[in-house]
Design an enzyme around this catalytic site. Structure first.
Site, PDB file in Angstrom:
ATOM      1  N   PRO A  23       0.883  -0.975  -0.079  1.00  0.00           N
ATOM      2  CA  PRO A  23      -0.019  -0.022   0.084  1.00  0.00           C
ATOM      3  C   PRO A  23       0.789   1.012   0.070  1.00  0.00           C
ATOM      4  O   PRO A  23       1.690   1.335   0.909  1.00  0.00           O
ATOM      5  CB  PRO A  23      -0.807  -0.050   1.428  1.00  0.00           C
ATOM      6  CG  PRO A  23       0.132  -0.975   2.332  1.00  0.00           C
ATOM      7  CD  PRO A  23       0.653  -1.740   1.239  1.00  0.00           C
ATOM      8  N   GLN A  77      -6.751  -0.913   3.694  1.00  0.00           N
ATOM      9  CA  GLN A  77      -5.939  -0.817   4.709  1.00  0.00           C
ATOM     10  C   GLN A  77      -6.279   0.492   5.409  1.00  0.00           C
ATOM     11  O   GLN A  77      -6.842   1.453   4.964  1.00  0.00           O
ATOM     12  CB  GLN A  77      -4.483  -0.381   4.270  1.00  0.00           C
ATOM     13  CG  GLN A  77      -3.538  -0.240   5.443  1.00  0.00           C
ATOM     14  CD  GLN A  77      -2.112   0.146   5.074  1.00  0.00           C
ATOM     15  OE1 GLN A  77      -1.837   1.104   4.855  1.00  0.00           O
ATOM     16  NE2 GLN A  77      -1.242  -0.643   5.400  1.00  0.00           N
ATOM     17  N   CYS A 107       3.575   3.207   8.506  1.00  0.00           N
ATOM     18  CA  CYS A 107       3.571   4.521   7.902  1.00  0.00           C
ATOM     19  C   CYS A 107       4.601   5.475   8.700  1.00  0.00           C
ATOM     20  O   CYS A 107       4.223   5.843   9.915  1.00  0.00           O
ATOM     21  CB  CYS A 107       2.295   5.242   7.416  1.00  0.00           C
ATOM     22  SG  CYS A 107       2.296   6.789   6.734  1.00  0.00           S
TER      23      CYS A 107
END
Length: 347
Positions: A23, A77, A107
């Site tokens: 992602p 996600q 992230c």
């Protein structure tokens, strides 16, 4: 050379190969996911969406949640720092057709970490455990997790988080071989991923700096991971998925795409962007993708890339962008034009 282990399975979903699209916010939209799947990705994961449903009405969130026409398993996600809110977001997405829920704890972006989400969660293992249990309990579909090796070099706690994940019922774990403070600098390390794989029984996907079939094979062999997760290496090079899969199966490289296929893929990608975002926004978003395609073409010098990017970036209409791609890749044109004679000129 061929890996004789069973292919990884997430719940009832057996993956067709060992190559997964990571992602990436602003990259793995529906057009790109569909393209990567067509070119060999065994699983694709969409851009992360906020766990706050009150924000899902925005244009960006609506587009990120749009999986219409995609074959399964459709993976959504979610990102956030509140266990109850993440559980509710998982439940709502499952009701909307998500077949796998992925939780973002990897992230490194400041705007995400400043909200105690993404890789910032790795600093609080109790909260990690609470979130994982809440989300797994909330849905009937499998839940996966993406992490980094830790928050910083002094707190590489990826092994402990992996054990928490397995205990909570997480069904696959993706690990980026950097801690949060590294962001994307330096080189990914795979020792931690290997340690994690040796200590859990759920599928582990190795992520970080995988940009060639040979690198993918090395990482799988070194870590014992069940699959590789490809992120930035696929930007401008969606053929990488089939090239990795072919190399893992046959132990040799497959020929690179010819100019005609490059043109067809680019034109198809541009058309999908225009249709998905609208002609004005689609034409703008196409510019960054074209830049990545140029950067991934080994025949082009850096100067030639800059020249072509500058020429493409002033184009505002889809028809102009299509003509540019035709001129870039189709042989038999005026030698003064890009792509004449034998395809792209690297001068």
């Amino acid at each position: 050379m061929s890996d004789s282990r069973p292919l990884p399975q997430i719940g009832r979903h057996r993956l067709p190969n060992r190559v997964v699209l990571a992602p990436m916010a602003g990259v793995t939209d529906r057009p790109f996911r569909q393209l990567c799947r067509r070119l060999g990705a065994g699983l694709v994961v969409g851009e992360m969406v906020t766990s706050d449903p009150s924000l899902w009405h925005t244009r960006k969130s609506r587009q990120r949640l749009d999986h219409r026409g995609e074959p399964g398993p459709r993976t959504v996600q979610i990102a956030g720092g509140d266990a109850a809110m993440l559980a509710e977001a998982a439940r709502l997405n499952a009701e909307r057709g998500a077949e796998i829920i992925d939780i973002n704890m990897g992230c490194p972006a400041k705007k995400v970490c400043n909200k105690a989400a993404g890789s910032a969660l790795l600093r609080d293992e109790a909260l990690v455990a609470e979130i994982l249990e809440a989300v797994v309990t909330a849905v009937d579909v499998p839940v996966t997790l993406k992490i980094r090796t830790g928050w910083c070099a002094d707190s590489n706690n990826g092994i402990r988080v992996a054990r928490l994940a397995e205990a909570a019922g997480i069904q696959a774990l993706a690990v980026h071989g950097r801690h949060r403070q590294q962001r994307y600098s330096g080189e990914a390390e795979y020792e931690t991923i290997a340690d994690i794989k040796s200590r859990v029984s759920i599928p582990v996907f190795a992520n970080g700096d995988i940009d060639s079939p040979q690198k993918a094979a090395f990482v799988l062999d070194y870590t014992g991971a069940d699959a590789v997760m490809v992120g930035r290496g696929a930007q401008g090079n969606p053929w990488l998925f089939r090239e990795i899969d072919y190399y893992l199966r046959h132990g040799k490289a497959m020929p690179p795409p010819v100019d005609r296929e490059r043109a067809d893929v680019l034109l198809g990608h541009l058309s999908a962007l225009h249709a998905f975002y609208g002609e004005t926004m689609g034409a703008r978003i196409a510019r960054k993708h074209l830049g990545w395609y140029l950067a991934s073409d080994p025949r082009l010098s850096e100067g030639r890339q800059r020249e072509l990017r500058a020429a493409f970036n002033i184009l505002e209409h889809p028809a102009e962008q299509y003509d540019f791609i035709h001129d870039l890749f189709c042989p038999g044109r005026d030698p003064a034009k890009p792509g004449a004679a034998n395809g792209i000129s690297a001068a």
